[in-house]
Design a protein around this motif. Structure first.
Motif, PDB file in Angstrom:
ATOM      1  N   THR A   3       0.838  -1.194   0.000  1.00 44.58           N
ATOM      2  CA  THR A   3       0.000   0.000   0.000  1.00 44.58           C
ATOM      3  C   THR A   3       0.875   1.247   0.000  1.00 44.58           C
ATOM      4  O   THR A   3       1.809   1.358   0.783  1.00 44.58           O
ATOM      5  N   GLU A   4       0.563   2.175  -0.897  1.00 45.47           N
ATOM      6  CA  GLU A   4       1.267   3.455  -0.947  1.00 45.47           C
ATOM      7  C   GLU A   4       0.360   4.526  -0.361  1.00 45.47           C
ATOM      8  O   GLU A   4      -0.809   4.627  -0.718  1.00 45.47           O
ATOM      9  N   SER A   5       0.911   5.328   0.531  1.00 48.81           N
ATOM     10  CA  SER A   5       0.137   6.420   1.102  1.00 48.81           C
ATOM     11  C   SER A   5       1.043   7.608   1.377  1.00 48.81           C
ATOM     12  O   SER A   5       2.256   7.452   1.527  1.00 48.81           O
ATOM     13  N   GLN A   6       0.424   8.774   1.426  1.00 53.54           N
ATOM     14  CA  GLN A   6       1.147  10.005   1.721  1.00 53.54           C
ATOM     15  C   GLN A   6       0.187  10.963   2.410  1.00 53.54           C
ATOM     16  O   GLN A   6      -1.015  10.931   2.166  1.00 53.54           O
ATOM     17  N   SER A   7       0.713  11.842   3.259  1.00 48.78           N
ATOM     18  CA  SER A   7      -0.113  12.800   3.993  1.00 48.78           C
ATOM     19  C   SER A   7       0.012  14.194   3.395  1.00 48.78           C
ATOM     20  O   SER A   7       1.091  14.591   2.953  1.00 48.78           O
ATOM     21  N   PHE A   8      -1.113  14.919   3.397  1.00 51.47           N
ATOM     22  CA  PHE A   8      -1.169  16.282   2.875  1.00 51.47           C
ATOM     23  C   PHE A   8      -2.054  17.125   3.784  1.00 51.47           C
ATOM     24  O   PHE A   8      -2.818  16.601   4.584  1.00 51.47           O
ATOM     25  N   ALA A   9      -1.978  18.443   3.598  1.00 48.81           N
ATOM     26  CA  ALA A   9      -2.863  19.366   4.309  1.00 48.81           C
ATOM     27  C   ALA A   9      -4.041  19.683   3.399  1.00 48.81           C
ATOM     28  O   ALA A   9      -3.874  19.894   2.201  1.00 48.81           O
TER      29      ALA A   9
ATOM     30  N   ASP B  54       0.408  20.375  -5.205  1.00 51.87           N
ATOM     31  CA  ASP B  54       1.244  19.187  -4.983  1.00 51.87           C
ATOM     32  C   ASP B  54       0.403  17.988  -4.542  1.00 51.87           C
ATOM     33  O   ASP B  54       0.644  16.862  -4.964  1.00 51.87           O
ATOM     34  N   ALA B  55      -0.593  18.232  -3.717  1.00 50.76           N
ATOM     35  CA  ALA B  55      -1.490  17.154  -3.296  1.00 50.76           C
ATOM     36  C   ALA B  55      -2.351  16.694  -4.469  1.00 50.76           C
ATOM     37  O   ALA B  55      -2.630  15.499  -4.610  1.00 50.76           O
TER      38      ALA B  55
ATOM     39  N   ILE C  27      -3.984  27.331  -8.029  1.00 49.61           N
ATOM     40  CA  ILE C  27      -3.245  27.071  -6.800  1.00 49.61           C
ATOM     41  C   ILE C  27      -3.917  25.961  -5.995  1.00 49.61           C
ATOM     42  O   ILE C  27      -3.263  25.122  -5.399  1.00 49.61           O
ATOM     43  N   PHE C  28      -5.245  25.951  -5.974  1.00 47.78           N
ATOM     44  CA  PHE C  28      -6.009  24.995  -5.172  1.00 47.78           C
ATOM     45  C   PHE C  28      -6.911  24.160  -6.069  1.00 47.78           C
ATOM     46  O   PHE C  28      -7.320  24.592  -7.140  1.00 47.78           O
TER      47      PHE C  28
END
Length: 139
Positions: free
Chosen positions: A49-55, A95-96, A128-129
């Motif tokens: 499983t690949e995971s990453q955290s973002f805001a 980036d997210a 940007i978002f």
């Protein structure tokens, strides 16, 4: 100003991509296309499983008060899109977005969500978002 808003109200989310499949074979006669050896036995398969955290900024949707635009923008009509209770609108930075567009699940507040929309860009001069629509998953 938008960056300050985002940094102030953002919370951490975990984004899960599809699991990577790794075939572990100790038999030299293993055929990767058919997933078997010439005698018909299967090899073991491992999933990573690949995971990453973002805001992300999270807005819970109240379907009694909010109509979601279906892009038609027709005068005098409102097509209500029905979403399950607990659906959220999520806003992330670019980036997210690059990571999420290849993902399937997102976890926030201990609940897993499915991504139900493509990221719609927003920003004054550049994108940007990005905004995503998420629905809760019963697991």
């Amino acid at each position: 100003m938008y960056d300050t808003l985002h940094e102030t109200f953002a919370q951490t989310i975990t984004v899960f991509k599809n699991s990577k499949r790794t075939v572990v074979s100790t038999n030299s006669k293993y055929n990767n296309i058919y997933g078997r050896t010439n005698t018909g036995s299967k090899s073991s398969v491992e999933y990573t499983t690949e995971s990453q955290s973002f805001a992300a900024r999270i807005y819970y949707i109240d379907m009694d008060e909010e109509y979601l635009d279906n892009g038609a923008n027709q005068q005098g009509t409102q097509n209500k899109i029905v979403l399950p209770d607990g659906s959220v609108k999520m806003i992330v930075k670019a980036d997210a977005y690059d990571y999420i567009k290849e993902a399937r699940r997102i976890e926030l507040d201990g609940i897993r969500f499915a991504i139900k929309s493509d990221g719609s860009p927003s920003g004054l001069t550049t994108n940007i978002f990005y905004t995503f629509l998420l629905t809760p998953i019963d697991e």
